[in-house]
Every structure is written in C-alpha cells, then in structure tokens.
Design a protein around this motif. Structure first.
Motif, short mmCIF file in Angstrom:
data_model
loop_
_atom_site.label_atom_id
_atom_site.label_comp_id
_atom_site.label_asym_id
_atom_site.label_seq_id
_atom_site.Cartn_x
_atom_site.Cartn_y
_atom_site.Cartn_z
N PHE A 124 -0.89 8.48 14.10
CA PHE A 124 -0.68 7.07 13.81
C PHE A 124 -1.67 6.57 12.76
CE2 PHE A 124 -2.08 2.71 14.72
CZ PHE A 124 -0.91 2.02 14.50
N ALA A 125 -2.94 6.91 12.93
CA ALA A 125 -3.98 6.46 12.00
C ALA A 125 -3.74 7.01 10.59
CB ALA A 125 -5.36 6.86 12.51
N THR A 126 -3.29 8.25 10.50
CA THR A 126 -3.01 8.86 9.21
C THR A 126 -1.86 8.13 8.51
OG1 THR A 126 -3.76 11.00 10.02
CG2 THR A 126 -2.37 11.01 8.04
N ILE A 127 -0.81 7.86 9.24
CA ILE A 127 0.34 7.15 8.67
C ILE A 127 -0.06 5.75 8.22
CG2 ILE A 127 2.59 6.14 9.23
CD1 ILE A 127 3.05 8.70 10.98
N GLU A 128 -0.84 5.06 9.05
CA GLU A 128 -1.31 3.72 8.68
C GLU A 128 -2.17 3.77 7.42
OE1 GLU A 128 -0.56 0.58 10.14
OE2 GLU A 128 1.00 1.88 10.95
N ALA A 129 -2.99 4.81 7.28
CA ALA A 129 -3.84 4.94 6.09
C ALA A 129 -2.99 5.14 4.85
CB ALA A 129 -4.81 6.10 6.27
N PHE A 130 -1.92 5.93 4.96
CA PHE A 130 -1.03 6.12 3.82
C PHE A 130 -0.29 4.84 3.47
CE2 PHE A 130 -1.01 10.82 4.77
CZ PHE A 130 -1.65 11.18 3.58
N LYS A 131 0.04 4.05 4.46
CA LYS A 131 0.74 2.79 4.20
C LYS A 131 -0.12 1.82 3.40
CE LYS A 131 3.72 2.62 8.27
NZ LYS A 131 3.96 1.92 9.55
N THR A 132 -1.43 1.86 3.64
CA THR A 132 -2.32 0.93 2.97
C THR A 132 -2.99 1.52 1.74
OG1 THR A 132 -4.17 1.56 4.38
CG2 THR A 132 -2.82 -0.30 5.11
N ALA A 133 -2.71 2.78 1.43
CA ALA A 133 -3.34 3.43 0.28
C ALA A 133 -2.89 2.76 -1.01
CB ALA A 133 -2.99 4.91 0.25
N GLU A 134 -3.86 2.57 -1.89
CA GLU A 134 -3.57 1.91 -3.16
C GLU A 134 -3.72 2.91 -4.30
OE1 GLU A 134 -5.67 -1.70 -3.75
OE2 GLU A 134 -5.33 -2.36 -1.71
N PHE A 135 -2.73 3.77 -4.43
CA PHE A 135 -2.70 4.67 -5.58
C PHE A 135 -1.25 4.92 -5.94
CE2 PHE A 135 -1.25 8.41 -3.37
CZ PHE A 135 -1.72 8.25 -2.08
N SER A 136 -1.07 5.30 -7.18
CA SER A 136 0.28 5.63 -7.64
C SER A 136 0.26 7.03 -8.22
CB SER A 136 0.75 4.62 -8.70
OG SER A 136 -0.01 4.77 -9.87
N PHE A 137 1.42 7.62 -8.32
CA PHE A 137 1.51 8.97 -8.85
C PHE A 137 1.89 8.98 -10.33
CE2 PHE A 137 2.29 9.70 -4.28
CZ PHE A 137 1.21 10.51 -4.04
N ASP A 138 1.72 7.84 -10.98
CA ASP A 138 2.07 7.75 -12.39
C ASP A 138 0.98 8.35 -13.28
OD1 ASP A 138 4.36 6.41 -11.63
OD2 ASP A 138 3.46 4.43 -11.88
#
Length: 98
Positions: A74-88
């Motif tokens: 759960f914590a890992t998924i929540e961290a990915f939801k709030t991550a501020e990066f793009s793959f551009d």
C-alpha cells in the motif's frame, strides 16, 4: 465537506492495538511507520467499504491481522501516486535505471 472517516471516532479506543501492531512492525525491522500512516492504511485500504455495524472487537481483530507486506505494498503504491517525475526527460530515465 467533512473528510473524516466513519471509523475515526474509534481511533482513541483502538490505539493500544495500533501501538501493538507498530511494535510488531519494529520487531520486524520496519521502524519508519507511524501511527497516523497505519491508520491511513486501515481507512483507505482495509476499511474502504464501510460496514454499518462494525463492532469494536472486529476493528481490533482487523488491526492485529495487518501484514507488514500488505502495508508495504500500500505504501509503495501511494508513493508512486504522489511521485513528481515524468518519463519525458532522458536524464530521469537514466536516474531511475541506476
């Protein structure tokens, strides 16, 4: 708008169970989890669907049955939801792959 969860009024009553679960986490080497984070896991994941007549003993049983792996997922998924990066950006790809 009220952002409280229906079970929030039980929080002080189940606090000993929360502390017990956090102690178990610490015994297993997970020191960074706070009581608030564990409570958020419970209300966002475990108790997402609110039962009308949840008994106090059922709530305590569910707290004590939380597995470290379930919380960490759960914590890992929540961290990915709030991550501020793009793959551009190519540099971000390289940083990710290090």
């Amino acid at each position: 708008m009220d952002n409280s969860h229906k079970y929030d009024h039980f929080r002080t009553q189940v606090q000993p169970a929360l502390k017990s679960k956090l102690f178990e986490f610490r015994l297993l080497g997970i020191d960074s989890v706070t009581e608030k984070e564990l409570w958020n896991f419970l209300i966002k994941k475990k108790w997402k669907k609110v039962k009308d007549e949840m008994k106090l003993y059922e709530m305590i049983q569910e707290i004590l049955s939380v597995k470290v792996s379930d919380y960490m997922n759960f914590a890992t998924i929540e961290a990915f939801k709030t991550a501020e990066f793009s793959f551009d950006d190519e540099n971000e790809w390289k940083e990710l792959l290090k």
